[in-house]
Design a protein around this motif. Structure first.
Motif, mmCIF file in Angstrom:
data_model
loop_
_atom_site.group_PDB
_atom_site.id
_atom_site.type_symbol
_atom_site.label_atom_id
_atom_site.label_comp_id
_atom_site.label_asym_id
_atom_site.label_seq_id
_atom_site.Cartn_x
_atom_site.Cartn_y
_atom_site.Cartn_z
ATOM 1 N N ASP A 98 69.552 -87.015 19.156
ATOM 2 C CA ASP A 98 70.833 -86.420 19.553
ATOM 3 C C ASP A 98 71.540 -87.391 20.500
ATOM 4 O O ASP A 98 71.050 -87.655 21.602
ATOM 5 C CB ASP A 98 70.576 -85.077 20.245
ATOM 6 C CG ASP A 98 71.877 -84.389 20.648
ATOM 7 O OD1 ASP A 98 72.924 -84.727 20.065
ATOM 8 O OD2 ASP A 98 71.850 -83.531 21.550
ATOM 9 N N TYR A 99 72.665 -87.938 20.058
ATOM 10 C CA TYR A 99 73.373 -88.936 20.859
ATOM 11 C C TYR A 99 74.818 -88.504 21.059
ATOM 12 O O TYR A 99 75.593 -88.418 20.121
ATOM 13 C CB TYR A 99 73.310 -90.297 20.159
ATOM 14 C CG TYR A 99 73.963 -91.415 20.936
ATOM 15 C CD1 TYR A 99 73.819 -91.523 22.318
ATOM 16 C CD2 TYR A 99 74.718 -92.391 20.283
ATOM 17 C CE1 TYR A 99 74.405 -92.541 23.030
ATOM 18 C CE2 TYR A 99 75.310 -93.429 20.981
ATOM 19 C CZ TYR A 99 75.153 -93.502 22.355
ATOM 20 O OH TYR A 99 75.736 -94.524 23.063
ATOM 21 N N GLU A 100 75.158 -88.208 22.303
ATOM 22 C CA GLU A 100 76.518 -87.843 22.689
ATOM 23 C C GLU A 100 76.958 -88.790 23.812
ATOM 24 O O GLU A 100 76.790 -88.498 25.003
ATOM 25 C CB GLU A 100 76.571 -86.394 23.175
ATOM 26 C CG GLU A 100 76.213 -85.356 22.125
ATOM 27 C CD GLU A 100 77.283 -85.207 21.059
ATOM 28 O OE1 GLU A 100 78.417 -85.683 21.292
ATOM 29 O OE2 GLU A 100 76.995 -84.636 19.999
ATOM 30 N N PRO A 101 77.497 -89.966 23.458
ATOM 31 C CA PRO A 101 77.824 -90.974 24.486
ATOM 32 C C PRO A 101 78.831 -90.500 25.526
ATOM 33 O O PRO A 101 78.854 -91.011 26.641
ATOM 34 C CB PRO A 101 78.379 -92.140 23.663
ATOM 35 C CG PRO A 101 78.758 -91.570 22.340
ATOM 36 C CD PRO A 101 77.841 -90.409 22.101
ATOM 37 N N GLU A 102 79.656 -89.492 25.163
ATOM 38 C CA GLU A 102 80.624 -88.976 26.149
ATOM 39 C C GLU A 102 79.941 -88.157 27.239
ATOM 40 O O GLU A 102 80.466 -88.025 28.354
ATOM 41 C CB GLU A 102 81.681 -88.089 25.461
ATOM 42 C CG GLU A 102 82.532 -88.805 24.431
ATOM 43 C CD GLU A 102 81.882 -88.817 23.058
ATOM 44 O OE1 GLU A 102 80.749 -88.289 22.923
ATOM 45 O OE2 GLU A 102 82.491 -89.368 22.118
#
Length: 263
Positions: free
Chosen positions: A171-175
């Motif tokens: 799970d990657y949410e850079p924001e």
């Protein structure tokens, strides 16, 4: 506590410093095909064996003293305690090992700050002894390790965008967060993977932390890249801070003393 692992494409078991060795997972580290001496020499020169140090930063444990605790009395007579009535608990600190306990009137106690499972148990027994010296009929009961936080640095940087696209579990949410969150069911663990190659693991035990690193290594190895000078400098600074700790002491000897005190 520090665990050192020699990692290759075929993984070896990790030793956690207490003599425990976790077996390799998912077929990694099994039988290795025999190769001729020239081929082996060429392989050795082409690939260096990277070493991965797993640093245990925090071991959280809990136990019960099986009696009612008068928090006001502990606040008035105890040492290194802080009582906030609105929270309904007391915090008590130890210098050796450097740990903090949260104590409730029901007799439940949680302890944080230890850097090994043995150190956590020593601290828990010392907190129980402190309460006993204040006049409570303490019985050390229901001790268990609740959570372990460990960190390590891979010997390479990681292309976390490509990694998160390939693996659905990631799970990657850079924001929201600079790292990839990767959850494992067996061993039960949550990993935070950063582009610098730094990995943070939360698991129920030290063995599970080690097993999680074993599991994730071949997955991130495929997406390795060279570190930038800035990333290398940042990791060097982080490692130097981790190594600046209180002087080591003989945990085994102290644990034996605590055991004999309670017998």
């Amino acid at each position: 506590m520090m665990a050192t692992a020699v990692q290759k494409n075929s993984l070896e078991g990790l030793s956690n410093g207490n003599g425990l060795v976790h077996p390799p997972l998912n077929g990694y580290g099994g039988d290795v095909e025999e190769v001729s001496a020239p081929e082996a020499a060429a392989g050795d020169s082409a690939v260096e064996e990277p070493e991965i140090d797993i640093m245990i930063n925090n071991v959280v444990c809990s136990f019960s003293v099986r009696c009612h605790l008068n928090l006001r009395e502990i606040a008035l007579n105890g040492i290194n305690v802080e009582y906030r009535k609105e929270n309904g608990k007391i915090t008590m600190k130890l210098r050796r090992p450097y740990t903090t306990a949260s104590i409730w009137s029901s007799g439940k106690v949680t302890c944080t700050g230890a850097t090994s499972e043995l150190q956590a148990k020593i601290a828990a027994r010392r907190f129980a002894r402190c309460l006993q010296k204040l006049g409570f009929k303490v019985r050390f009961n229901n001790y268990r390790v609740v959570n372990v936080l460990g960190t390590c640095s891979m010997p390479f940087a990681i292309k976390i965008n490509s990694f998160s696209e390939r693996h659905k579990e990631a799970d990657y949410e850079p924001e929201l967060h600079p790292g990839v969150t990767y959850k494992l069911q067996s061993p039960k663990a949550t990993l935070k993977i950063f582009s610098t190659g730094s990995v943070t693991v939360t698991a129920p035990s030290v063995a599970d932390v080690q097993a999680a690193i074993e599991y994730i290594f071949p997955l991130v190895y495929e997406f390795r890249k060279e570190r930038t000078p800035e990333e290398a400098a940042l990791l060097a600074l982080k490692k130097s801070r981790q190594m600046t700790r209180s002087p080591a002491y003989d945990e085994e000897e102290e644990y034996q003393e605590e055991e004999s005190d309670w017998d």
